[in-house]
Design an enzyme around this catalytic site. Sequence first.
Site, PDB file in Angstrom:
ATOM      1  N   GLY A 257       0.820  -1.210   0.000  1.00 30.29           N
ATOM      2  CA  GLY A 257       0.000   0.000   0.000  1.00 30.29           C
ATOM      3  C   GLY A 257       0.847   1.251   0.000  1.00 30.29           C
ATOM      4  N   GLY A 259       2.365   4.811   1.891  1.00 29.93           N
ATOM      5  CA  GLY A 259       2.653   5.472   3.151  1.00 29.93           C
ATOM      6  C   GLY A 259       3.914   4.956   3.828  1.00 29.93           C
ATOM      7  CB  ILE A 261       3.048   1.165   7.492  1.00 29.45           C
ATOM      8  CG1 ILE A 261       2.748   1.906   8.813  1.00 29.45           C
ATOM      9  CG2 ILE A 261       3.059  -0.344   7.727  1.00 29.45           C
ATOM     10  CD1 ILE A 261       1.442   1.521   9.459  1.00 29.45           C
ATOM     11  CD  GLU A 283      -3.508   0.183  -5.207  1.00 29.43           C
ATOM     12  OE1 GLU A 283      -4.633   0.317  -5.696  1.00 29.43           O
ATOM     13  OE2 GLU A 283      -3.232   0.536  -4.050  1.00 29.43           O
ATOM     14  N   GLY A 377      -7.322   0.490  -3.730  1.00 28.89           N
ATOM     15  CA  GLY A 377      -7.135  -0.811  -4.349  1.00 28.89           C
ATOM     16  C   GLY A 377      -7.008  -1.939  -3.343  1.00 28.89           C
TER      17      GLY A 377
END
Lengths: 493, 493
Positions: A257, A259, A261, A283, A377
């Site tokens: 994802g 960010g 983290i 993505e 997503g």
Amino acid sequence: MAMKIVRAQEAALLINDNDNVGFSGFTSAGCPKAVPLALAERAQAEHAKGNPFRIGVFTGASTGDNIDGALVRANAIKFRTPYQTNNDMRNAINEGSVNYFDLHLSSLAQDLRYGFYGDIDVAIIEASDVTETGEIVPTCGIGIALTAVQMAKLVIVELNEWHPKELCGMHDLLELQNPPNRSEINITNVRSRIGKEYIQTDPAKIVVVKTNIPNDGGCFAPVDEITSKIGENTANFLVGEMRRGTIPESFLPIQSGVGNIANAVLSAIGSNKEIPNFEVYTEVVQDAIIDLLEQGRVTYASGGTLAVSNPYIERIYKNLPFFKDKMILRTSEISNNPEVIRRLGIISMNTAIEADIFGNINSTHIAGSKIMNGLGGSGDFTRNAYISIFLTPSTAKNGDISAFVPMVSHVDHNEHSVKVIISEYGVADLRGKSPRERAECIIENCVHPDYRSLLRKYLKSGAKGQTPVNLYNVFSFHKALLETGSMKNAVIE
Amino acid sequence: MAMKIVRAQEAALLINDNDNVGFSGFTSAGCPKAVPLALAERAQAEHAKGNPFRIGVFTGASTGDNIDGALVRANAIKFRTPYQTNNDMRNAINEGSVNYFDLHLSSLAQDLRYGFYGDIDVAIIEASDVTETGEIVPTCGIGIALTAVQMAKLVIVELNEWHPKELCGMHDLLELQNPPNRSEINITNVRSRIGKEYIQTDPAKIVVVKTNIPNDGGCFAPVDEITSKIGENTANFLVGEMRRGTIPESFLPIQSGVGNIANAVLSAIGSNKEIPNFEVYTEVVQDAIIDLLEQGRVTYASGGTLAVSNPYIERIYKNLPFFKDKMILRTSEISNNPEVIRRLGIISMNTAIEADIFGNINSTHIAGSKIMNGLGGSGDFTRNAYISIFLTPSTAKNGDISAFVPMVSHVDHNEHSVKVIISEYGVADLRGKSPRERAECIIENCVHPDYRSLLRKYLKSGAKGQTPVNLYNVFSFHKALLETGSMKNAVIE
């Protein structure tokens, strides 16, 4: 160039009140910048004259402030889909002044073609090149650009000279047919190319606006002790799976994802010597992936967008042949496609706002009501991943919020799709476990020690059944936060 | 036959305590019948001797009473996945004496091959034929049979003479490769054949038990006024979509769930003259589909199981060449495959236990705790459908239960995947609508009039935000039912 060249303000005059507008891009990368700003100014001018002017905004994902920020501040948006991360847009959505339809990113292009949301009147596309025969080369992000261009009656191309024309070749662009005429998507590995290097359309539909505007790619927060520990736990979990043979020795492609983290986890995997060099099918290509590509730890990256900070995009543009050899950018319909994700066996890693002890995930809403960004997503990947992982620090707000609650206040990914949850305390492997077993596993391995006894007390208070829920205490954590400022004051009856 | 032939009781002795056993079948169709019954007797004998005897039960979906019923009554099951519909099994799960892992049906075969749930020690397969070279022809349902046979060290074939050997040719059996070696699934239309007509395995692994036992296919409740109205509303909705061009004129394949609502809807679509002859791509082929195949209204049916009543199976077996020409049976990994469902553009129609006013669906749990059956294939289809539809009568229990509540007590399909909800009152088309708009649309079109004002009051009481949830009243309907016997007494503060 024989095509019509206009200024941004002139292009904005070609857009009508109530139009549905499709924008290129995915995050701020690849989004047009000048025309939406001119459009916001035009909307304000129309409003000042007493004329209505509000459009539908269709994008790949989130956008730059010039689209979601400027247009919403000008009260120029009536409808928004499928995702956003802009503060002003978020406030307008939560106040109810913009109707927001939160959708799986892989679905928008096909749903548009199916006619579910009406026509696309205008497409506004950022390009690094455009030819007189109607070939448009996108920039750092694509999103729904291909579908928007095909459907639109008018295509406004922002030809942004800040991007090198030599970007051509990094994109792979194929629009899927609609059922009943759809065939297989012939992607069998991360590197597969199935489409063209440009968007082809009727040049008579195109007007061009020339610009030279840098990306507004910001940086993420640096890795701290907690995100670093989450990264380490994730890498160790993956090594364990390789050792017991449930992840093949050649490894599997990673999705991560957005960010800090995600950046921390990628760095931890990258620096773990037991994990072989690997590929990425994701993505959002972030800074950490660029580092790993340069180090050779990531051997190839397929993404939907180059959402990197500006120092990184400059590094990429200086060394473009190297990166064009190791990277491909796809439409959101393909980067997030369930068919491809399941076939390639992607290991997905996304973050949660909160999780519950039975393994359901809230990715979108605060206390069930206020939306943060949207689903993005995460559903496309989680539902179809080889192993779906959710990552979260065990607490927020100095410990007053537990990321693990009796019941999530909004379900974006449910117990059937969520396989592993990881916090800084450890790993909860939920595969093959009943809800009762999952609850014990999550409390033992992931929950902050301050909240373990409260959640155990809740679990014991639950009704008899497969899932021991107590409808009277189910939101006790959320109510304690609202009423006292801390979930630690939750009362379980 | 040179293969070892044994009695059911002898076969049961080949299974050990703690074994993981994979059974063929999907619903009671295709399930072995004699060996599981002998296994239940053996477990009771072992328990009487003070020996432990509990196995893991892996199936395609639900089973006959000889598996889930007999084995659970013998306390012979420690673990169960992915779906069940048996009353004794349901009680054992809700009491916590069986650990039940409720899973998307399309996922089990691959997750087994990935090694997530350990080995399969024994496969027990009902067959209409078996050869000395290890070719096994299944009967009316397949489920995970192919994967179970490949993984198992021992394959017990129940050769059931009640099924004609001439069934051979109705099945299409291909096991997918695991990533990173998986390629496209080459199904581009409902009729595509990609595999073999039989399961091929090492004959040395096989022992055969000969039986002659009829299917236990029961009948569903007849169509009543309410289910008939739901069917009519569904057919009219689909006609409307065809007229506005969002469903192509050639129509799209239909998936329908199990039960009397599904039968009613299929009949209504079948008798609507504006809908052309159509195809079915589904898990469960029910009686109504057989009628429509005979009438020529359904031109081809792809399913995972022939879950028809015995008068229908007799009709099929008497006219086998006709049906083999118009029907194909696939493994649950393929009948429910997200890749295929999305490619073919399936219109999915499934039933709900309850829906909430924002479009989330509960398919599994009563009051959040007690599980009814499980998720089944509804998630595979809903998440990937061209248009996903949920069907439910507006009320149950003589009006004391509203199918539409402020918040579902368990989320199996969330707002992002649920496109249309239909009750006997009408159709709520949720596509492109914000949660506030969805709530108004559902209350206006689907909710029983007795509950509309209560739900409107709840909606007004909600917190400000994208989704107006009121955490203090969110389960007021469920609490009123538990405390007073009727959701009509819900108090909204």
